[in-house]
Write a protein that holds these residues in place. Structure first.
Motif, mmCIF file in Angstrom:
data_model
loop_
_atom_site.group_PDB
_atom_site.id
_atom_site.type_symbol
_atom_site.label_atom_id
_atom_site.label_comp_id
_atom_site.label_asym_id
_atom_site.label_seq_id
_atom_site.Cartn_x
_atom_site.Cartn_y
_atom_site.Cartn_z
ATOM 1 N N UNK A 190 0.879 -1.172 0.000
ATOM 2 C CA UNK A 190 0.000 0.000 0.000
ATOM 3 C C UNK A 190 0.912 1.217 0.000
ATOM 4 N N UNK A 191 0.703 2.108 -0.976
ATOM 5 C CA UNK A 191 1.585 3.262 -1.161
ATOM 6 C C UNK A 191 0.875 4.519 -0.677
ATOM 7 N N UNK A 192 1.252 5.035 0.485
ATOM 8 C CA UNK A 192 0.612 6.265 0.973
ATOM 9 C C UNK A 192 1.015 7.458 0.119
ATOM 10 N N UNK A 193 0.079 8.403 -0.018
ATOM 11 C CA UNK A 193 0.384 9.618 -0.772
ATOM 12 C C UNK A 193 0.372 9.444 -2.269
ATOM 13 N N UNK A 194 -0.091 8.286 -2.743
ATOM 14 C CA UNK A 194 -0.145 8.053 -4.183
ATOM 15 C C UNK A 194 -1.584 7.799 -4.600
ATOM 16 N N UNK A 195 -2.145 8.703 -5.368
ATOM 17 C CA UNK A 195 -3.484 8.524 -5.919
ATOM 18 C C UNK A 195 -3.331 8.206 -7.400
ATOM 19 N N UNK A 196 -3.131 6.946 -7.687
ATOM 20 C CA UNK A 196 -2.952 6.521 -9.069
ATOM 21 C C UNK A 196 -4.333 6.316 -9.710
ATOM 22 N N UNK A 197 -4.380 5.541 -10.773
ATOM 23 C CA UNK A 197 -5.645 5.255 -11.460
ATOM 24 C C UNK A 197 -6.696 4.782 -10.446
ATOM 25 N N UNK A 198 -7.895 5.405 -10.408
ATOM 26 C CA UNK A 198 -8.859 5.081 -9.359
ATOM 27 C C UNK A 198 -9.496 3.705 -9.499
ATOM 28 N N UNK A 199 -9.585 3.169 -10.716
ATOM 29 C CA UNK A 199 -10.241 1.878 -10.916
ATOM 30 C C UNK A 199 -9.268 0.729 -10.651
ATOM 31 N N UNK A 200 -9.826 -0.461 -10.497
ATOM 32 C CA UNK A 200 -9.002 -1.666 -10.413
ATOM 33 C C UNK A 200 -8.595 -2.050 -11.830
ATOM 34 N N UNK A 201 -7.299 -2.022 -12.073
ATOM 35 C CA UNK A 201 -6.761 -2.371 -13.389
ATOM 36 C C UNK A 201 -5.834 -3.564 -13.226
ATOM 37 N N UNK A 202 -5.926 -4.513 -14.141
ATOM 38 C CA UNK A 202 -5.011 -5.649 -14.104
ATOM 39 C C UNK A 202 -4.281 -5.758 -15.438
ATOM 40 N N UNK A 203 -3.021 -6.173 -15.334
ATOM 41 C CA UNK A 203 -2.148 -6.313 -16.495
ATOM 42 C C UNK A 203 -1.644 -7.746 -16.531
ATOM 43 N N UNK A 204 -1.762 -8.385 -17.688
ATOM 44 C CA UNK A 204 -1.298 -9.756 -17.834
ATOM 45 C C UNK A 204 -0.057 -9.798 -18.717
ATOM 46 N N UNK A 205 0.960 -10.460 -18.214
ATOM 47 C CA UNK A 205 2.148 -10.748 -18.994
ATOM 48 C C UNK A 205 2.426 -12.229 -18.928
ATOM 49 N N UNK A 206 3.573 -12.648 -19.428
ATOM 50 C CA UNK A 206 3.941 -14.059 -19.431
ATOM 51 C C UNK A 206 4.175 -14.531 -17.994
ATOM 52 N N UNK A 207 3.282 -15.389 -17.520
ATOM 53 C CA UNK A 207 3.344 -15.977 -16.173
ATOM 54 C C UNK A 207 3.494 -14.902 -15.096
ATOM 55 N N UNK A 208 2.717 -13.850 -15.264
ATOM 56 C CA UNK A 208 2.756 -12.757 -14.288
ATOM 57 C C UNK A 208 1.509 -11.896 -14.432
ATOM 58 N N UNK A 209 1.172 -11.225 -13.353
ATOM 59 C CA UNK A 209 0.041 -10.293 -13.342
ATOM 60 C C UNK A 209 0.367 -9.145 -12.394
ATOM 61 N N UNK A 210 -0.065 -7.961 -12.768
ATOM 62 C CA UNK A 210 0.045 -6.788 -11.905
ATOM 63 C C UNK A 210 -1.332 -6.158 -11.804
ATOM 64 N N UNK A 211 -1.675 -5.663 -10.611
ATOM 65 C CA UNK A 211 -2.947 -4.970 -10.434
ATOM 66 C C UNK A 211 -2.800 -3.849 -9.429
ATOM 67 N N UNK A 212 -3.639 -2.819 -9.568
ATOM 68 C CA UNK A 212 -3.608 -1.710 -8.621
ATOM 69 C C UNK A 212 -4.981 -1.078 -8.522
#
Length: 394
Positions: A190-212
């Protein structure tokens, strides 16, 4: 008729169970192994079924709103930031994608406050050492070590096994059912002081996933779910995450770079393939990850734990209070929960194979297929999951 219950585990599923039992008039004691109750520095996306479960525990709309901002599932992007599935941008227009972004500690704190207000006794430093499931006449018994290391024995009409993927209750009563390593490990922060993209976004790569997603007006939660050998030790988790996601979309790299190194945690992801063959043994009922730990690819771990807790109160405790035998009430719980949780576990495996578990060879084919999939088809498919509501009281 009401009774007494021992809940093993003071996490989300355990506290939800204790609240539901207390609301049904039962006396409940929570045994928590840790010295202090709390949750790790991570977020959770409360889906509509999770919000419905919280309502069934007496936490109304205002209480849920206080936990975190309203957000929505915006869709899926590839590792380079190119959209492969866009969902509606307005959560008010499509309830199937509406979420609450919540810090797990805030959710846990609300459940703990509710439990204590209902008179639930919470005991920490209680490491369970043995469980006797009891029988039609004999009560269930739990032995645990207390803070001083002395053995304490407790008995109750009901025991709830809510002690997570490495459950001591499951080990005692279902010793052949062991958690398995998924092949993936997950960074979280959890990153305090960071208001990034407000929605839940997920990114798929080769055998990996990122979400915020946002979990408050000034804090962003992210996770990085990646293939990794079990038990891997890293000298610098933050640096390793930066390196693993180098070359991904700029917004992914920005969120990780903005994270204080000390905020990054990682855990290997274990699950319980197939779940338990039944969620009841004697006078013991299993809930949450202790019963059905799944892959995180459907994002339903916290939600199903909350659902289980509501059902312990509304099906088991309230069922007994209305005149059912405990055995019949427990059988009704198993019939209500096991098919749903098994279906979700199967869906999580399929989602993983098609999504974050997919290797590099098939990324382009998968992405092309997803770009041709109407968003309406995806949101319709979520309704069987997200449309759950608490059972009516008997």
């Amino acid at each position: 008729m009401t009774g007494t219950a021992i809940v093993v585990g003071g996490g989300i599923g355990g506290l939800a169970s204790a609240v539901a039992l207390a609301e049904a008039g039962w006396g409940a004691t929570v045994l928590e192994r840790a010295h202090r109750l709390g949750e790790v520095g991570a977020g959770v996306a409360l889906t509509p079924n999770a919000v419905a479960a919280l309502g069934g525990l007496g936490l109304d709309g205002d209480a849920v709103a206080a936990m975190g901002p309203r957000t929505w599932a915006a869709g899926t992007w590839d590792a380079h930031g190119r959209s492969i599935l866009r969902l509606p941008d307005d959560p008010a227009a499509d309830a199937d994608t509406a979420l609450r972004g919540v810090h797990r500690a805030r959710l846990h704190g609300a459940l703990l406050e509710r439990a204590r207000a209902l008179g639930v006794d919470v005991v920490t430093d209680a490491r369970v050492t043995s469980v006797d499931a009891g029988g039609p006449v004999a009560p269930a018994r739990v032995q645990h070590a207390d803070r001083a290391g002395s053995e304490v024995e407790r008995e109750a009409d009901l025991v709830v096994g809510a002690d997570g993927v490495r459950s001591a209750v499951r080990a005692a009563l279902f010793p052949d059912h062991l958690p398995a390593y998924s092949g993936f490990s997950s960074w979280r922060a959890v990153v305090p002081g960071l208001s990034a993209e407000p929605s839940l976004r997920q990114y798929w790569g080769a055998r990996a996933e990122f979400g915020s997603m946002l979990v408050s007006d000034g804090a962003t939660y992210w996770y990085g779910y990646v293939a990794m050998p079990e038990g891997t030790r890293l000298d610098d988790e933050h640096a390793a995450a930066v390196e693993r996601f180098a070359g991904w979309a700029p917004e992914v790299q920005h969120v990780i770079a903005a994270t204080p190194p000390g905020a990054v945690i990682r855990h290997d992801v274990h699950h319980l393939p197939g779940g338990l063959p039944r969620y009841v043994r004697g006078r013991v009922v299993m809930v949450g990850d202790a019963a059905h730990a799944t892959l995180p690819t459907m994002g339903q771990g916290a939600a199903t734990a909350l659902e289980d807790g509501v059902c312990v109160g509304r099906i088991v405790a309230a069922g007994v209070a209305s005149g059912q035998s405990l055995g019949a009430a427990l059988a009704a719980y198993d019939a209500a929960r096991r098919p749903r949780c098994r279906a979700l576990a199967r869906a999580s495996v399929v989602s993983g194979r098609f999504g974050s578990h997919l290797g590099p060879r098939w990324q382009g084919v998968r992405n092309a297929l997803m770009r041709r999939t109407p968003a309406s088809a995806v949101t319709r498919g979520t309704r069987a999951v997200m449309g759950w509501t608490p059972p009516a009281l008997p």
